[in-house]
Design an enzyme around this catalytic site. Structure first.
Site, mmCIF file in Angstrom:
data_model
loop_
_atom_site.group_PDB
_atom_site.id
_atom_site.type_symbol
_atom_site.label_atom_id
_atom_site.label_comp_id
_atom_site.label_asym_id
_atom_site.label_seq_id
_atom_site.Cartn_x
_atom_site.Cartn_y
_atom_site.Cartn_z
ATOM 1 N N LYS C 181 1.007 -1.102 0.052
ATOM 2 C CA LYS C 181 0.352 -0.003 0.036
ATOM 3 C C LYS C 181 1.053 1.355 0.178
ATOM 4 O O LYS C 181 0.245 1.872 -1.072
ATOM 5 C CB LYS C 181 -1.011 0.305 1.383
ATOM 6 N N LYS C 256 0.402 11.938 4.983
ATOM 7 C CA LYS C 256 0.240 10.501 6.161
ATOM 8 C C LYS C 256 0.976 9.786 5.443
ATOM 9 O O LYS C 256 1.844 9.177 6.003
ATOM 10 C CB LYS C 256 -0.968 10.707 6.259
#
Lengths: 307, 307, 307, 307
Positions: C181, C256
């Site tokens: 991811k 983030k």
């Protein structure tokens, strides 16, 4: 200063000579390291000087439970957090009003958290006091300490730190010692790489790097790397570039400090583009096999033969 | 030094006060600029001081044809190449043995090409002598000149340059003046941005930028930007950061010099990663509307309100 | 598939619709969130569809103690670590052989640590299954899950994840879901910024960004950002750039994820120079006030008016 | 299409097979190269196919003076400028209404300047038509041409270019072919390095680069480098990474195109931070000895052994 009972935890290449200097100044030390060999080496070196008062403890708890001052010198943030707040929880072992000085270079957020817990649960005095100056400075007692603590704690810590170092800066409240250390080293990495780029660029046009260094040292390009730690071989004596980048401040240690700068950048949502690129370049240089060389060897990354 | 016949071409904000200082030193000047207004302003300023010998020429050819020394101060490489080697071909207008000093900041390759043609076709003496010190230094006669020329030419140029500047460096053969200037300014941009990043990062943790500046100035982060030209408002007096970044050395001029550094990096196939990123950050800062501010305003790029 | 007792913890903008989709598929849910309001909103939305079996728990412990499957959807690494291993220690509350699926996007090292503790202390089945597809995908049940787990656990998790998503990838052992991811999103950020730079550069020469997009889409510059999510306004319909960068994937969320990529780069000592610079540019863009806009708005950083 | 008299100048590894393909399509060619050996090689290859009409000229002037179409394929901007506008001044040698097609990859500013001069001084038709597809595409006649020209000129050039290539894009007016080519290759370099970083980062965590490639190819990380030109050895057949980075598109050629992107960034004052860093990384990779390898070898820069 009155002689004090000092617990010293962490007897690596930096911690050991620092502990010895404290003992030489007349303090009574009780030392501990997770590596038994590090403890033995410290005791053996101490024996050569008959007047030193150093003994060893079997555990952190034993080391600190009677101490007036606790000094720690550990490799990284998790070690510090585990020692002070983790399963053994050092802050529960010490006496009230003990002065705790952590000389490790760690994340400001960890330093703040440990200090906050120490103050919250117990009325302890805590300072973060990361050092610069390397193993040579540790041996000679000429280290620089950048201290984060309230004013009262700083005043108590200062005379102790002066037995191990020459310059003792008060950076601000808890954590600010780490912040200042990290900012300084990030800036150092940036101007070291910048100096290396400028000298390499000049040389590729046939310019003598020694003359270029002289001109820039007297101009607005002037910086510590250029003036005192020139990365190009043959320009200065007694710097790592003149001894094949042996000794000095290792690439891997600079990469670690730069990693802390990027952790701090993330944590505070600050933007540090040159700091980030410097971090990557040192990591790249290390991956190519230069991790143990002095950090001024970054000039070799640029791939043209020097000398 | 004997008074000389000097042709001065390029009477912008730098060239005009430089020419006046030469006249004040007793030289006879004949000046030219492609902008008639610049010529008029120079003559008017000269008139205020009755003893100065300055007259104007209608063309570069007329300016230089009787000169012993020709000095040029132009905006960029193409201007210099066109003037010396292009359609008007200044090197065909001057007398034999004329001393040519180009004070423009241009690409080293162009400086070398012009000098090479000057020497090949005619027995001319040529020096590249880019300046630093800004308009204030030009007015005060305290500029720094970094000279690329052979030793004989440097010796002839030096006493003339000393009438306009304080430090006269001999960087090496033709083109090396430009190389040294470009390397210096690239390094300056790098440590300015690095200083801005370090101060911003520290501040985001609540650290006082003044204390952080003091600590780093006494540590290995030390550099010219930090010590003499601090980019954070309120730390130093009499620097652009204390007057809303007015005056000083404009972002767009720094971006131009950084562009030259990247042209040089391409031409010599050198790698300058921080130099390239610094170039982009100054270009970004300019695109966001700060092109006319002093280059230390780069600290504002990082977007958190300062002061 | 037989209906299962599923505990769902974390009912934010992503978790809530995911939980509802599981209930719609016939599973019995018991839900929990630290924010009471999030629990209420979930229950109210569930009430509109009479057949759903959803009830709430007063604590994580109550939620999971009878569950066959536990799914967590939390904001960051410390939350996940605290929930599973911290003071409440979820892994001690669940029954043996419970299937634990953490859908949060967190550090690979944390995912590995939690899985390792879960397996070491108790015979639990654990998968990390970070998602992509945003709130729209969560509502529509078309999310992508990238799963790190052993083969047996993956086979058990897959039919459950298929009720919430369309593509279920098996990336490898525990932690590999997070790794894949993070790598994907770092690469996405890089080609988004690259696409923005290329379109801006072309436009500055007067080139039509629509034609440039068409040509590059059929050439080697082709990438997902260019083809499906063009950052320049007016080229595609139904993408954030055509609605003032509202909706989509926020700059702060990309920042983030990029932060996680740089944590991973540090932890594995890998070099990711473009990833690091992309991180800084998103942080800069956020600091300039664009944190809530879609991440394709990075094209506006370059400061020239678009449209 | 009626057979035309075509002058072809520049018979390097790209130009030679392009010229042969035009002759195979029935055009009459007259060829020239500054290197006599390149001319001879072209004539010898032509002799093997008895029907081709190719003869050589002793000078550019002789080559073009009777031509209906002139095609040039040269190494860089200065070559193109010198040939068309310099001492020999090709634009003075050609007949009125001649179609000029420059297939070199050069600076947009140079392309615009040459076209502007051609139109200003003479009523000539000019197109810039840089190619991609490499020597294999040149031999197979499957090149891509990106054309900058007015609509009428494009319509005339297209049928000729179709004898040498498969995709003929009309990018806009003069210079736009170069702009689009440069933007595309900058974007290609960026996603190639990004792909290399992502695969290296994943691998450092023990992730299989093949699985990671598959997942990202189906996700938002998708791009041409990942799908069609994977830089990690052993993932795809018939790409340079599977044959030790031999063949393909050389690092030094990519570095040259990236250099043009940075020239364009400077000339238009655009900001291309990732483009600038990609430029530096390719230059660094070349300086470390990999200039002749395929550009996907950039993955090796990151220094950990692959395979």
């Amino acid at each position: 200063m009155k002689s004090k009972q000092i617990a010293f935890l962490g007897l690596g290449n930096m911690g050991r000579p620092m502990a010895l200097n404290l003992a030489r100044a007349g303090h009574s030390l009780i030392v501990y390291d997770i590596m038994e060999a590090a403890v033995q080496q410290t005791l053996e070196e101490a024996k050569k000087e008959t007047t030193l008062s150093i003994k060893s403890a079997k555990s952190p708890h034993e080391a600190v439970c009677e101490a007036e001052v606790v000094i720690t010198m550990l490799p990284s943030s998790p070690h510090v957090k585990e020692l002070y707040l983790g399963s053994g929880k050092l802050i529960d072992s010490v006496k009230d009003a003990t002065l705790l000085i952590d000389c490790s270079t760690i994340a400001p957020d960890t330093a703040k958290e440990v200090a906050s817990e120490a103050k919250k649960r117990r009325a302890l005095l805590m300072a973060d006091a990361p050092v610069s100056g390397g193993t040579a400075g540790a041996a000679a007692g000429t280290l620089t300490f950048i201290v984060g603590a309230d004013a009262q704690t700083f005043d108590l810590a200062k005379p102790i730190l002066e037995k191990m170092g020459k310059n003792i800066f008060h950076a601000g409240t808890n954590g600010m010692g780490q912040v200042a250390k990290i900012c300084n080293n990030m800036l150092l990495a940036i101007h070291m790489i910048g100096t290396a780029e400028a000298l390499s660029l000049g040389k590729s046009f046939g310019m003598d790097p020694k003359i270029l260094s002289e001109i820039m040292s007297k101009s607005s390009g002037r910086n510590w790397s250029l003036e005192l730690y020139n990365p190009h071989p043959g320009i200065m004596e007694n710097v790592p570039s003149s001894r094949a980048y042996q000794g000095g401040f290792a690439v891997d240690l600079m990469a670690k400090d730069l990693g802390l700068s990027q952790e701090a950048s993330a944590s505070s949502r600050s933007s540090t583009p040159l700091g980030a690129l410097a971090t990557q370049l040192y990591r790249l240089h290390s991956a190519q096999g230069s991790g143990k060389l002095d950090f001024s060897s970054i000039i070799e990354l640029f791939g043209k033969k020097l000398g």
